[in-house]
Design a protein around this motif. Structure first.
Motif, PDB file in Angstrom:
ATOM      1  N   LEU A   1      16.607  19.178 -32.330  1.00 10.66           N
ATOM      2  CA  LEU A   1      17.915  18.710 -31.871  1.00 10.66           C
ATOM      3  C   LEU A   1      18.702  19.800 -31.132  1.00 10.66           C
ATOM      4  N   CYS A   2      18.156  21.025 -31.085  1.00 12.39           N
ATOM      5  CA  CYS A   2      18.855  22.104 -30.367  1.00 12.39           C
ATOM      6  C   CYS A   2      19.060  21.747 -28.887  1.00 12.39           C
ATOM      7  N   ASP A   3      18.166  20.947 -28.346  1.00 18.47           N
ATOM      8  CA  ASP A   3      18.310  20.588 -26.923  1.00 18.47           C
ATOM      9  C   ASP A   3      19.601  19.827 -26.663  1.00 18.47           C
ATOM     10  N   TRP A   4      20.160  19.239 -27.703  1.00 20.42           N
ATOM     11  CA  TRP A   4      21.415  18.493 -27.538  1.00 20.42           C
ATOM     12  C   TRP A   4      22.615  19.282 -28.051  1.00 20.42           C
ATOM     13  N   CYS A   5      22.389  20.519 -28.466  1.00 26.79           N
ATOM     14  CA  CYS A   5      23.473  21.301 -29.068  1.00 26.79           C
ATOM     15  C   CYS A   5      24.320  21.956 -27.980  1.00 26.79           C
ATOM     16  N   ASP A   6      25.624  21.789 -28.120  1.00 23.77           N
ATOM     17  CA  ASP A   6      26.575  22.357 -27.163  1.00 23.77           C
ATOM     18  C   ASP A   6      26.722  23.862 -27.315  1.00 23.77           C
ATOM     19  N   HIS A   7      26.188  24.403 -28.398  1.00 27.05           N
ATOM     20  CA  HIS A   7      26.488  25.795 -28.747  1.00 27.05           C
ATOM     21  C   HIS A   7      25.298  26.724 -28.527  1.00 27.05           C
ATOM     22  N   LYS A   8      24.338  26.252 -27.773  1.00 28.70           N
ATOM     23  CA  LYS A   8      23.115  27.038 -27.580  1.00 28.70           C
ATOM     24  C   LYS A   8      23.422  28.415 -26.999  1.00 28.70           C
ATOM     25  N   THR A   9      24.378  28.484 -26.093  1.00 32.26           N
ATOM     26  CA  THR A   9      24.638  29.763 -25.418  1.00 32.26           C
ATOM     27  C   THR A   9      25.255  30.791 -26.366  1.00 32.26           C
ATOM     28  N   ARG A  10      25.849  30.342 -27.453  1.00 29.37           N
ATOM     29  CA  ARG A  10      26.428  31.287 -28.412  1.00 29.37           C
ATOM     30  C   ARG A  10      25.594  31.372 -29.681  1.00 29.37           C
ATOM     31  N   CYS A  11      24.385  30.803 -29.643  1.00 30.09           N
ATOM     32  CA  CYS A  11      23.528  30.745 -30.829  1.00 30.09           C
ATOM     33  C   CYS A  11      22.529  31.909 -30.813  1.00 30.09           C
ATOM     34  N   PRO A  12      22.466  32.696 -31.893  1.00 31.23           N
ATOM     35  CA  PRO A  12      21.524  33.826 -31.935  1.00 31.23           C
ATOM     36  C   PRO A  12      20.062  33.390 -31.800  1.00 31.23           C
ATOM     37  N   ALA A  13      19.754  32.171 -32.211  1.00 23.14           N
ATOM     38  CA  ALA A  13      18.366  31.708 -32.094  1.00 23.14           C
ATOM     39  C   ALA A  13      17.944  31.583 -30.637  1.00 23.14           C
ATOM     40  N   PHE A  14      18.925  31.579 -29.732  1.00 23.94           N
ATOM     41  CA  PHE A  14      18.620  31.469 -28.309  1.00 23.94           C
ATOM     42  C   PHE A  14      19.223  32.643 -27.533  1.00 23.94           C
ATOM     43  N   GLY A  15      19.389  33.767 -28.236  1.00 21.08           N
ATOM     44  CA  GLY A  15      19.833  34.992 -27.572  1.00 21.08           C
ATOM     45  C   GLY A  15      21.335  35.118 -27.420  1.00 21.08           C
TER      46      GLY A  15
ATOM     47  N   LYS B   1      23.250  20.219 -43.094  1.00 21.12           N
ATOM     48  CA  LYS B   1      21.834  20.073 -43.465  1.00 21.12           C
ATOM     49  C   LYS B   1      20.930  20.398 -42.288  1.00 21.12           C
ATOM     50  N   GLN B   2      21.362  20.012 -41.101  1.00 23.49           N
ATOM     51  CA  GLN B   2      20.546  20.263 -39.903  1.00 23.49           C
ATOM     52  C   GLN B   2      20.572  21.736 -39.531  1.00 23.49           C
ATOM     53  N   CYS B   3      21.778  22.313 -39.504  1.00 20.54           N
ATOM     54  CA  CYS B   3      21.910  23.693 -39.061  1.00 20.54           C
ATOM     55  C   CYS B   3      23.262  24.231 -39.554  1.00 20.54           C
ATOM     56  N   PRO B   4      23.264  25.157 -40.512  1.00 23.97           N
ATOM     57  CA  PRO B   4      24.542  25.685 -41.024  1.00 23.97           C
ATOM     58  C   PRO B   4      25.426  26.274 -39.930  1.00 23.97           C
ATOM     59  N   LEU B   5      24.807  26.906 -38.926  1.00 30.90           N
ATOM     60  CA  LEU B   5      25.640  27.495 -37.864  1.00 30.90           C
ATOM     61  C   LEU B   5      26.328  26.404 -37.038  1.00 30.90           C
ATOM     62  N   LEU B   6      25.631  25.312 -36.831  1.00 37.58           N
ATOM     63  CA  LEU B   6      26.261  24.190 -36.119  1.00 37.58           C
ATOM     64  C   LEU B   6      27.466  23.702 -36.901  1.00 37.58           C
ATOM     65  N   TYR B   7      27.315  23.600 -38.224  1.00 37.59           N
ATOM     66  CA  TYR B   7      28.459  23.203 -39.069  1.00 37.59           C
ATOM     67  C   TYR B   7      29.625  24.160 -38.850  1.00 37.59           C
ATOM     68  N   ARG B   8      29.328  25.447 -38.879  1.00 38.60           N
ATOM     69  CA  ARG B   8      30.411  26.440 -38.705  1.00 38.60           C
ATOM     70  C   ARG B   8      31.137  26.224 -37.380  1.00 38.60           C
ATOM     71  N   PHE B   9      30.368  26.110 -36.300  1.00 42.60           N
ATOM     72  CA  PHE B   9      30.994  25.963 -34.985  1.00 42.60           C
ATOM     73  C   PHE B   9      31.903  24.732 -34.934  1.00 42.60           C
ATOM     74  N   ARG B  10      31.450  23.668 -35.573  1.00 39.45           N
ATOM     75  CA  ARG B  10      32.222  22.419 -35.498  1.00 39.45           C
ATOM     76  C   ARG B  10      33.374  22.377 -36.501  1.00 39.45           C
TER      77      ARG B  10
ATOM     78  N   ARG C   1      23.694  30.350 -41.054  1.00 37.11           N
ATOM     79  CA  ARG C   1      22.525  30.744 -40.254  1.00 37.11           C
ATOM     80  C   ARG C   1      22.062  29.618 -39.333  1.00 37.11           C
ATOM     81  N   PRO C   2      21.548  29.993 -38.171  1.00 39.74           N
ATOM     82  CA  PRO C   2      20.990  28.966 -37.287  1.00 39.74           C
ATOM     83  C   PRO C   2      19.693  28.424 -37.869  1.00 39.74           C
ATOM     84  N   ASN C   3      19.445  27.206 -37.628  1.00 39.00           N
ATOM     85  CA  ASN C   3      18.199  26.572 -38.081  1.00 39.00           C
ATOM     86  C   ASN C   3      17.630  25.793 -36.903  1.00 39.00           C
ATOM     87  N   PRO C   4      16.931  26.489 -36.013  1.00 37.19           N
ATOM     88  CA  PRO C   4      16.481  25.831 -34.781  1.00 37.19           C
ATOM     89  C   PRO C   4      15.548  24.660 -35.066  1.00 37.19           C
ATOM     90  N   GLY C   5      15.689  23.643 -34.258  1.00 37.63           N
ATOM     91  CA  GLY C   5      14.840  22.465 -34.393  1.00 37.63           C
ATOM     92  C   GLY C   5      14.898  21.656 -33.111  1.00 37.63           C
TER      93      GLY C   5
END
Ligand code: SF4
Length: 306
Positions: free
Chosen positions: A272-286, A49-58, A266-270
């Motif tokens: 809580l991204c500041d606490w996401c371990d996957h920011k470096t591999r997230c398209p929303a952050f390059g 619900k928060q971020c489908p891409l986060l779900y995928r990574f986990r 898809r990424p859904n930036p919000g």
């Protein structure tokens, strides 16, 4: 039990006494998903619900995540409280509870020696003091000498009519002499702000639904105990609400399956991204995600929550 907390870079830890904070298993390679049937847990449903891409990574890539000190502290406190309820009722006094913290830490360290990198010898005394303070706060909410729980750290699981597998871990279940069920979950943070409260209630409804389906009765009370500030959040569900919630979970699962067919998470930036371990591999952050490993096959009865 997970509290949003800053992660420390470079430390990957899984503490087996409680589900891993990030939900991924340390030591498992990304993409190593074949042969397990995915189940929906409160954490993973919230992730999607928060971020489908986060779900995928986990859940699908199963990329190990770094743990924070706050998460490890939560694990230690949960283990100490579980050990407390293993004692005879008259021994569950605050002093004894405080004594259970250090052995819980030692067990966690034995299971995950990398914890020594996260909480070094210089910090250990402070870490244990803070964990003991959380355990002491528990006594502002309950008197554990006055009752015996039916179960602690219980894995619960059920399959909905449309085949969605639900699974989670309940911190504690109490059953009154008249058969009323109370589900208790400990939170080592403070009573929640709005977003966290809705997540907490989502988790509670999830457990209530699983118990309704496995035991045939609606839990009378769901209770979240916040050891950070000694507050409690209670929720008394009714069956109609839980049946509607069942349809919500089915809809979430359907959306996950549809995304999984094509790997369209898809990424859904919000915030809580500041606490996401996957920011470096997230398209929303390059970043660039690893190749999609595909939806897990289900050739056996083996299944995995995460
Ligand atoms: S950084 Fe934000 S948008 Fe990207 S995967 Fe993590 S939660 Fe999703």
């Amino acid at each position: 039990m997970s509290d949003p907390a800053h992660s420390l870079p470079g430390v990957t830890i899984t503490v087996p006494t409680h589900p891993a904070p990030g939900g991924a298993d340390a030591g498992q390679e990304p993409g190593q998903t074949r042969g397990r049937r995915l189940a929906l847990s409160p954490s993973r449903a919230s992730d999607f619900k928060q971020c489908p891409l986060l779900y995928r990574f986990r859940a699908i890539d199963r990329i190990p995540e770094t743990s924070s000190k706050a998460q490890v502290k939560g694990t230690v406190v949960h283990a100490a409280l579980e050990a407390l309820f293993a004692l005879p009722a008259d021994q569950r006094v605050p002093e004894r509870a405080g004594e259970l913290v250090e052995p819980a830490w030692e067990r966690a360290l034995a299971d995950s020696p990398d914890l020594a990198d996260l909480i070094g010898p210089d910090e250990r005394a402070k870490f244990l003091t803070e964990a003991r303070r959380l355990v002491a706060t528990y006594y502002r909410l309950e008197d554990p000498t006055r009752f015996d729980p039916e179960a602690c750290e219980l894995r619960v699981e059920t399959e909905l009519d449309d085949g969605v597998l639900l699974r989670g871990f309940v911190d504690r279940i109490d059953v009154s002499p008249t058969g009323l069920i109370r589900v208790v979950d400990y939170k080592t943070g403070r009573a929640p702000w709005e977003l966290a409260e809705s997540k907490a209630l989502f988790q509670m409804k999830f457990y209530a639904l699983v118990l309704l389906r496995t035991r045939g009765i609606v839990p009378a009370r769901l209770q979240l105990l916040y050891l950070g500030d000694g507050q409690a959040l209670t929720y008394d569900p009714d069956e109609g609400e839980l049946r509607r919630f069942e349809r919500t979970l089915s809809a979430i699962w359907q959306a996950i399956v549809e995304a999984g067919a094509e790997g369209d998470f898809r990424p859904n930036p919000g915030r809580l991204c500041d606490w996401c371990d996957h920011k470096t591999r997230c398209p929303a952050f390059g970043g660039t995600p690893p190749p999609y490993p595909g939806w897990p096959d289900v050739p056996t009865e083996e299944s995995s929550e995460f």
